[in-house]
Design a protein around this motif. Sequence first.
Motif, PDB file in Angstrom:
ATOM      1  N   PRO A  92       0.808  -1.230   0.000  1.00 27.55           N
ATOM      2  CA  PRO A  92       0.000   0.000   0.000  1.00 27.55           C
ATOM      3  C   PRO A  92       0.838   1.275   0.000  1.00 27.55           C
ATOM      4  O   PRO A  92       0.294   2.360  -0.187  1.00 27.55           O
ATOM      5  CB  PRO A  92      -0.800  -0.117   1.298  1.00 27.55           C
ATOM      6  CG  PRO A  92       0.099  -0.898   2.213  1.00 27.55           C
ATOM      7  CD  PRO A  92       0.828  -1.862   1.327  1.00 27.55           C
ATOM      8  N   LEU A  93       2.143   1.153   0.239  1.00 25.90           N
ATOM      9  CA  LEU A  93       3.020   2.324   0.248  1.00 25.90           C
ATOM     10  C   LEU A  93       3.536   2.607  -1.160  1.00 25.90           C
ATOM     11  O   LEU A  93       3.638   1.698  -1.992  1.00 25.90           O
ATOM     12  CB  LEU A  93       4.209   2.088   1.178  1.00 25.90           C
ATOM     13  CG  LEU A  93       3.914   1.825   2.649  1.00 25.90           C
ATOM     14  CD1 LEU A  93       5.197   1.565   3.404  1.00 25.90           C
ATOM     15  CD2 LEU A  93       3.158   2.983   3.271  1.00 25.90           C
ATOM     16  N   ARG A  94       3.876   3.856  -1.385  1.00 22.23           N
ATOM     17  CA  ARG A  94       4.510   4.255  -2.643  1.00 22.23           C
ATOM     18  C   ARG A  94       5.743   5.087  -2.309  1.00 22.23           C
ATOM     19  O   ARG A  94       5.829   6.276  -2.615  1.00 22.23           O
ATOM     20  CB  ARG A  94       3.530   5.036  -3.523  1.00 22.23           C
ATOM     21  CG  ARG A  94       2.373   4.197  -4.050  1.00 22.23           C
ATOM     22  CD  ARG A  94       2.858   3.100  -4.979  1.00 22.23           C
ATOM     23  NE  ARG A  94       1.765   2.276  -5.509  1.00 22.23           N
ATOM     24  CZ  ARG A  94       1.348   1.144  -4.955  1.00 22.23           C
ATOM     25  NH1 ARG A  94       1.925   0.694  -3.843  1.00 22.23           N
ATOM     26  NH2 ARG A  94       0.375   0.453  -5.503  1.00 22.23           N
ATOM     27  N   CYS A  95       6.699   4.438  -1.659  1.00 14.24           N
ATOM     28  CA  CYS A  95       7.923   5.130  -1.238  1.00 14.24           C
ATOM     29  C   CYS A  95       8.641   5.684  -2.467  1.00 14.24           C
ATOM     30  O   CYS A  95       8.847   4.973  -3.450  1.00 14.24           O
ATOM     31  CB  CYS A  95       8.838   4.170  -0.485  1.00 14.24           C
ATOM     32  SG  CYS A  95       8.080   3.446   0.992  1.00 14.24           S
ATOM     33  N   ALA A  98       5.948  14.422   6.809  1.00 12.90           N
ATOM     34  CA  ALA A  98       7.042  14.068   5.904  1.00 12.90           C
ATOM     35  C   ALA A  98       6.877  12.635   5.404  1.00 12.90           C
ATOM     36  O   ALA A  98       7.174  12.329   4.242  1.00 12.90           O
ATOM     37  CB  ALA A  98       8.383  14.244   6.609  1.00 12.90           C
ATOM     38  N   CYS A  99       6.397  11.760   6.275  1.00  7.45           N
ATOM     39  CA  CYS A  99       6.170  10.359   5.886  1.00  7.45           C
ATOM     40  C   CYS A  99       5.086  10.268   4.822  1.00  7.45           C
ATOM     41  O   CYS A  99       5.203   9.502   3.864  1.00  7.45           O
ATOM     42  CB  CYS A  99       5.792   9.539   7.107  1.00  7.45           C
ATOM     43  SG  CYS A  99       5.712   7.756   6.798  1.00  7.45           S
ATOM     44  N   ARG A 100       4.024  11.067   4.976  1.00  9.48           N
ATOM     45  CA  ARG A 100       2.954  11.078   3.981  1.00  9.48           C
ATOM     46  C   ARG A 100       3.478  11.532   2.621  1.00  9.48           C
ATOM     47  O   ARG A 100       3.106  10.972   1.578  1.00  9.48           O
ATOM     48  CB  ARG A 100       1.819  11.989   4.438  1.00  9.48           C
ATOM     49  CG  ARG A 100       1.027  11.457   5.637  1.00  9.48           C
ATOM     50  CD  ARG A 100       0.010  12.491   6.114  1.00  9.48           C
ATOM     51  NE  ARG A 100      -0.632  12.090   7.355  1.00  9.48           N
ATOM     52  CZ  ARG A 100      -1.740  11.358   7.423  1.00  9.48           C
ATOM     53  NH1 ARG A 100      -2.308  10.938   6.310  1.00  9.48           N
ATOM     54  NH2 ARG A 100      -2.268  11.048   8.591  1.00  9.48           N
ATOM     55  N   ARG A 101       4.338  12.540   2.627  1.00 11.64           N
ATOM     56  CA  ARG A 101       4.901  13.024   1.360  1.00 11.64           C
ATOM     57  C   ARG A 101       5.826  11.980   0.747  1.00 11.64           C
ATOM     58  O   ARG A 101       5.865  11.823  -0.478  1.00 11.64           O
ATOM     59  CB  ARG A 101       5.663  14.330   1.574  1.00 11.64           C
ATOM     60  CG  ARG A 101       4.765  15.520   1.948  1.00 11.64           C
ATOM     61  CD  ARG A 101       5.528  16.826   1.846  1.00 11.64           C
ATOM     62  NE  ARG A 101       6.647  16.891   2.778  1.00 11.64           N
ATOM     63  CZ  ARG A 101       6.575  17.361   4.012  1.00 11.64           C
ATOM     64  NH1 ARG A 101       5.413  17.801   4.489  1.00 11.64           N
ATOM     65  NH2 ARG A 101       7.639  17.402   4.801  1.00 11.64           N
ATOM     66  N   LEU A 102       6.557  11.276   1.581  1.00  9.82           N
ATOM     67  CA  LEU A 102       7.550  10.318   1.115  1.00  9.82           C
ATOM     68  C   LEU A 102       6.934   9.006   0.638  1.00  9.82           C
ATOM     69  O   LEU A 102       7.413   8.398  -0.329  1.00  9.82           O
ATOM     70  CB  LEU A 102       8.549  10.032   2.244  1.00  9.82           C
ATOM     71  CG  LEU A 102       9.715   9.101   1.938  1.00  9.82           C
ATOM     72  CD1 LEU A 102      10.634   9.721   0.890  1.00  9.82           C
ATOM     73  CD2 LEU A 102      10.497   8.802   3.218  1.00  9.82           C
ATOM     74  N   THR A 103       5.862   8.566   1.317  1.00  7.75           N
ATOM     75  CA  THR A 103       5.316   7.221   1.061  1.00  7.75           C
ATOM     76  C   THR A 103       3.852   7.197   0.647  1.00  7.75           C
ATOM     77  O   THR A 103       3.361   6.162   0.205  1.00  7.75           O
ATOM     78  CB  THR A 103       5.443   6.347   2.318  1.00  7.75           C
ATOM     79  OG1 THR A 103       4.501   6.798   3.313  1.00  7.75           O
ATOM     80  CG2 THR A 103       6.838   6.398   2.897  1.00  7.75           C
ATOM     81  N   LEU A 108      15.753  14.257   2.435  1.00  7.14           N
ATOM     82  CA  LEU A 108      14.443  13.728   2.803  1.00  7.14           C
ATOM     83  C   LEU A 108      14.438  13.053   4.177  1.00  7.14           C
ATOM     84  O   LEU A 108      13.531  13.294   4.979  1.00  7.14           O
ATOM     85  CB  LEU A 108      13.951  12.733   1.740  1.00  7.14           C
ATOM     86  CG  LEU A 108      13.626  13.326   0.374  1.00  7.14           C
ATOM     87  CD1 LEU A 108      13.254  12.221  -0.607  1.00  7.14           C
ATOM     88  CD2 LEU A 108      12.491  14.334   0.478  1.00  7.14           C
ATOM     89  N   THR A 109      15.426  12.222   4.453  1.00 14.28           N
ATOM     90  CA  THR A 109      15.426  11.489   5.730  1.00 14.28           C
ATOM     91  C   THR A 109      16.706  11.697   6.531  1.00 14.28           C
ATOM     92  O   THR A 109      16.888  11.035   7.561  1.00 14.28           O
ATOM     93  CB  THR A 109      15.229   9.978   5.499  1.00 14.28           C
ATOM     94  OG1 THR A 109      16.364   9.447   4.787  1.00 14.28           O
ATOM     95  CG2 THR A 109      13.960   9.687   4.722  1.00 14.28           C
TER      96      THR A 109
END
Length: 246
Positions: free
Chosen positions: A29-32, A139-144, A175-176
């Motif tokens: 479900p993620l789109r890293c 930031a996690c929402r933007r990244l993944t 980013l991280t």
Amino acid sequence: MTGRIHSFESFGTVDGPGIRFVIFLQGCPLRCQYCHNPDTWGEGGERYTAEEVVSRALRYKNYFGDKGGVTVTGGEPLTQIDFVIELFTLLKAKGIHTCVDTSGITFREGVEASVEKHKKLAELTDLFLLDIKHIDDEACRRLTGQSNENTLAFARFLSEQGKKIWIRQVLVPGLTDGEESLQRTRAFIDGLKTVEKVEVLPYHTMGTVKYEKLGLEYPLKDVSAPTKERVLHAKRILCEGLNGEK
């Protein structure tokens, strides 16, 4: 029951202790933005029963022996948690070390059915490799494309269950790798009781060819790998006092 399998790796050395038989499950479900396995996102994969996968893994038991074992990864393997539970039930009956590489995204804190299912999985799993994508939720929402709420809740759950955890942090320049986020990640880790190791994984672009084959634009095409100095700096923050490092 069958599981959707993307691929197998018979001689894995970076997905848990020792030599591992690694099973890549289909679906995530993620789109890293830095994902190097975009071919595992969709609904494809080949169907295998748990018994068929165990039979395949046992062919390599002489290689992984008592110091290695079997790791399930993906994609996000716990989108097929029922299959993983059945698979690990069979593997534990054979005395094989089991490991899950997960983002914890499927865990729903406060939802009894989810908690009980993940508790059953935990009983059958010797080690969890937990990917913390970003400690900051936005930031996690933007990244993944997803919140980090389930990931952090799952980390706390595993700690409370007494399960061994290796934390994984992909280090992506800009980013991280920010100082504040690294410090916050370390503070979170220090609040867990069962973290044995932290792995800093330098960002790389080796998966870009897969995007080209799939007709997808690679989101981080202008981002370079982190310098050795940035990697060492992140390791000092995240690993000092863990991993036997001082």
